[in-house]
Enzyme design. Structure first.
Site, PDB file in Angstrom:
ATOM      1  N   LEU A   1     -49.043 -13.361  10.783  1.00  0.00           N
ATOM      2  CA  LEU A   1     -47.592 -13.232  10.668  1.00  0.00           C
ATOM      3  C   LEU A   1     -47.055 -14.512  10.056  1.00  0.00           C
ATOM      4  O   LEU A   1     -47.386 -15.614  10.510  1.00  0.00           O
ATOM      5  CB  LEU A   1     -46.963 -13.005  12.040  1.00  0.00           C
ATOM      6  CG  LEU A   1     -47.083 -11.602  12.649  1.00  0.00           C
ATOM      7  CD1 LEU A   1     -48.536 -11.174  12.828  1.00  0.00           C
ATOM      8  CD2 LEU A   1     -46.380 -11.550  14.009  1.00  0.00           C
ATOM      9  N   THR A   2     -46.248 -14.382   8.998  1.00  0.00           N
ATOM     10  CA  THR A   2     -45.765 -15.563   8.291  1.00  0.00           C
ATOM     11  C   THR A   2     -44.244 -15.567   8.213  1.00  0.00           C
ATOM     12  O   THR A   2     -43.620 -14.512   8.083  1.00  0.00           O
ATOM     13  CB  THR A   2     -46.357 -15.642   6.870  1.00  0.00           C
ATOM     14  OG1 THR A   2     -45.922 -14.507   6.117  1.00  0.00           O
ATOM     15  CG2 THR A   2     -47.869 -15.660   6.911  1.00  0.00           C
ATOM     16  N   PRO A   3     -43.634 -16.755   8.275  1.00  0.00           N
ATOM     17  CA  PRO A   3     -42.176 -16.864   8.261  1.00  0.00           C
ATOM     18  C   PRO A   3     -41.623 -16.932   6.842  1.00  0.00           C
ATOM     19  O   PRO A   3     -42.338 -17.275   5.891  1.00  0.00           O
ATOM     20  CB  PRO A   3     -41.933 -18.182   8.992  1.00  0.00           C
ATOM     21  CG  PRO A   3     -43.117 -19.020   8.597  1.00  0.00           C
ATOM     22  CD  PRO A   3     -44.285 -18.070   8.485  1.00  0.00           C
TER      23      PRO A   3
ATOM     24  N   THR B   1     -39.478 -19.089   5.924  1.00  0.00           N
ATOM     25  CA  THR B   1     -39.179 -20.485   5.598  1.00  0.00           C
ATOM     26  C   THR B   1     -40.333 -21.183   4.896  1.00  0.00           C
ATOM     27  O   THR B   1     -40.130 -22.150   4.163  1.00  0.00           O
ATOM     28  CB  THR B   1     -38.811 -21.264   6.880  1.00  0.00           C
ATOM     29  OG1 THR B   1     -39.797 -20.961   7.890  1.00  0.00           O
ATOM     30  CG2 THR B   1     -37.432 -20.873   7.383  1.00  0.00           C
ATOM     31  N   ASN B   2     -41.555 -20.727   5.136  1.00  0.00           N
ATOM     32  CA  ASN B   2     -42.734 -21.295   4.459  1.00  0.00           C
ATOM     33  C   ASN B   2     -43.624 -20.160   3.951  1.00  0.00           C
ATOM     34  O   ASN B   2     -44.794 -20.048   4.331  1.00  0.00           O
ATOM     35  CB  ASN B   2     -43.541 -22.184   5.419  1.00  0.00           C
ATOM     36  CG  ASN B   2     -42.821 -23.469   5.764  1.00  0.00           C
ATOM     37  OD1 ASN B   2     -42.490 -24.260   4.895  1.00  0.00           O
ATOM     38  ND2 ASN B   2     -42.592 -23.686   7.044  1.00  0.00           N
TER      39      ASN B   2
ATOM     40  N   GLY C   1     -45.403 -22.671  19.073  1.00  0.00           N
ATOM     41  CA  GLY C   1     -44.094 -22.812  19.692  1.00  0.00           C
ATOM     42  C   GLY C   1     -43.040 -23.332  18.727  1.00  0.00           C
ATOM     43  O   GLY C   1     -43.321 -23.681  17.583  1.00  0.00           O
TER      44      GLY C   1
ATOM     45  N   CYS D   1     -40.172 -26.451  10.550  1.00  0.00           N
ATOM     46  CA  CYS D   1     -39.786 -26.716  11.940  1.00  0.00           C
ATOM     47  C   CYS D   1     -40.181 -28.132  12.358  1.00  0.00           C
ATOM     48  O   CYS D   1     -39.847 -28.565  13.454  1.00  0.00           O
ATOM     49  CB  CYS D   1     -40.409 -25.699  12.889  1.00  0.00           C
ATOM     50  SG  CYS D   1     -42.210 -25.721  12.907  1.00  0.00           S
TER      51      CYS D   1
ATOM     52  N   LEU E   1     -49.148 -24.942  14.164  1.00  0.00           N
ATOM     53  CA  LEU E   1     -49.286 -26.063  15.086  1.00  0.00           C
ATOM     54  C   LEU E   1     -49.154 -25.584  16.535  1.00  0.00           C
ATOM     55  O   LEU E   1     -48.070 -25.243  16.994  1.00  0.00           O
ATOM     56  CB  LEU E   1     -48.211 -27.121  14.791  1.00  0.00           C
ATOM     57  CG  LEU E   1     -48.134 -27.632  13.343  1.00  0.00           C
ATOM     58  CD1 LEU E   1     -47.038 -28.680  13.211  1.00  0.00           C
ATOM     59  CD2 LEU E   1     -49.461 -28.202  12.887  1.00  0.00           C
TER      60      LEU E   1
END
Length: 472
Positions: free
Chosen positions: A119-121, A123-124, A220, A253, A422
């Site tokens: 799963l990728t956001p 934002t990146n 997180g 983040c 991370l």
């Protein structure tokens, strides 16, 4: 619909089932690949996206599709970060015997997990699929990448490039599959059907990954807090804070969300931050910013990773020319002090404390509200302060004299593993707190042989001698 209650329709479930079947068939074809074959694949995959002309195209397309961040930040990630991630793992042994522990007579053998659901956001979305894909295939797995809907075209472009590289090497293209029409329900179904989840994104999505029933590696929330002590090089600190705060317009983040200065250097540091492009907001401007950043207690999507000039225009702040990030003086942490939390923008809170004890207390207070376990940083040339700070903060990473955003996920100037995932440990409700890479995406078979000399349990006097008198 909340991520944790998303339920796929029959059609969506069948679609995911077909993707899983394709992915599983492809993975079976490389399950016995040699180290040389695996490393050729991941090298080709990175080259397919990181070539100068291709990286430029991806960076431009990503900004156009997502309207997040900026070209320079996206280009650095796809051109440089992917290269660095490859360089970081290319010489790792991931096939066959990983360890031969002579003392315990144990041999550890690497085995693939199978199908990785990634799963990728948004934002990146440029480098994250690449780094996750090479980590998966380094372990002889296949991967299905589920993007945020806001970056689905970018994800397809990148996955198609990697698929072409796999084909050129004679490997099955379906080792990398993009979910081209992502939905919350479809992604939830992928998490149920894959063999391991690698989730990077918002808290609801990570919670959904952990509750899916499939083993998950989730990360997180970030809320990086940076301390500048009385031994710091203030020119160095100000420049690196600016680099971190403005990289890709704070899409990461790991961007500096709060800076803590000692009383002895606060004025000098603020002066240098202003020289680097910082603008200090007064009380009225702070209130205006607060009104546009949060809506109903959540960060407003329209402000995420936008230039300082856009934020100023939205909030009615008269921003001087050349100012690229906003500094908001703050005193407390928690819900009553929203600027103490993650802001996903070129806005940072600024605190003043007396000494290292005050910095530790403030860091822990801020991150107890948001971001605990992720990372923090310190600009200092006092090993005593650095280690005291590291021992007392509830964090997985302490970055010393480095720009946080490009450093805690690994960079050429440090030894951290290169990744965009991370782990935050139990502090962030995560199963791991390391920088996640291929070693987290394999199974290991332990071969145990008898010891040459059998261990002997010592006498009670030897084993319990220090405590025996407490029980008399």
């Amino acid at each position: 619909m909340a991520a944790e209650t998303a339920v796929a329709t029959t059609e969506e479930a069948l679609l995911v089932q077909s993707l899983i079947a394709r992915s599983r068939a492809a993975q079976a074809q490389i399950a016995n690949y040699s180290q040389e074959q695996v490393d050729e694949l991941i090298t080709a995959m990175v080259w397919s996206v990181a070539r100068q002309d291709v990286a430029e195209k991806i960076a431009k397309f990503t900004v156009e599709e997502t309207q997040l961040g900026n070209y320079d930040g996206k280009f650095l990630k796809i051109f440089k970060k992917t290269r660095a991630a490859l360089f970081d793992i290319i010489n790792d042994k991931s096939v066959g015997i990983l360890e031969d522990d002579k003392e315990r007579n144990i041999v550890k053998i690497a085995k693939p997990v199978g199908v990785i659901g990634a799963l990728t956001p948004c934002t990146n979305p440029e480098a994250t699929p690449v780094i996750k894909a090479i980590s998966a295939i380094k372990g002889r797995n296949s991967i299905i990448v589920a993007p945020h809907p806001r970056s689905k075209l970018t994800n397809k472009m990148i996955c198609d490039l990697m698929r072409g590289a796999l084909k050129a090497c004679g490997a099955p293209e379906d080792l990398v599959i993009s979910m081209d029409s992502p939905s919350m329900e479809g992604t939830a179904e992928l998490m149920k059907q894959c063999d391991r989840i690698l989730a990077t994104g918002g808290a609801p999505m990570v919670k959904s990954a952990y509750s899916s029933g499939t083993p998950a590696l989730g990360v997180g929330a970030g809320n990086a807090v940076i301390t500048v002590d009385d031994t710091a090089d203030l020119d160095e600190a100000a420049e690196k804070i600016r680099i971190s705060k403005t990289l890709d317009l704070a899409a990461s983040c790991s961007s500096d969300n709060a800076v803590i200065a000692f009383e002895s250097n606060v004025d000098a540091l603020l002066e240098k931050l202003q020289a680097q492009g910082g603008y200090i907001c007064n009380a009225e401007e702070k209130a205006k910013l607060q009104s546009i950043i949060w809506e109903d207690g959540h960060i407003a999507a329209r402000i995420v990773a936008q230039p300082a000039s856009v934020l100023a225009e939205m909030s009615g702040i008269d921003l001087p020319e050349g100012k690229t990030f906003l500094i908001v003086p703050e005193t407390g942490a928690g819900p009553d002090y929203p600027f103490s939390g993650e802001k996903m923008s070129v806005v940072m809170a600024f605190y003043t404390v007396k000494d290292i004890d005050g910095a530790i207390a403030m860091t822990n207070e801020i991150q107890a509200y948001q971001g605990q376990g992720h990372s923090c940083g310190i600009y200092s040339y006092s090993d005593e302060n650095i280690m005291k700070f590291a021992y007392a903060t509830k964090t997985s990473r302490v970055m010393v004299n480095q720009p946080q955003a490009p450093s805690n996920s690994g960079n050429l100037w440090n030894g951290m593993r290169q990744t965009f995932s991370l782990g935050c440990g139990s502090w962030g409700n995560n199963s791991t707190n390391n920088n996640i890479t291929w070693r987290d995406l394999i199974n290991e078979t332990w071969v145990s042989k008898p010891l040459a000399v059998t261990k002997v349990i010592p006498s009670d006097e030897e084993l319990f001698g220090k405590v025996m008198d407490k029980f008399q």
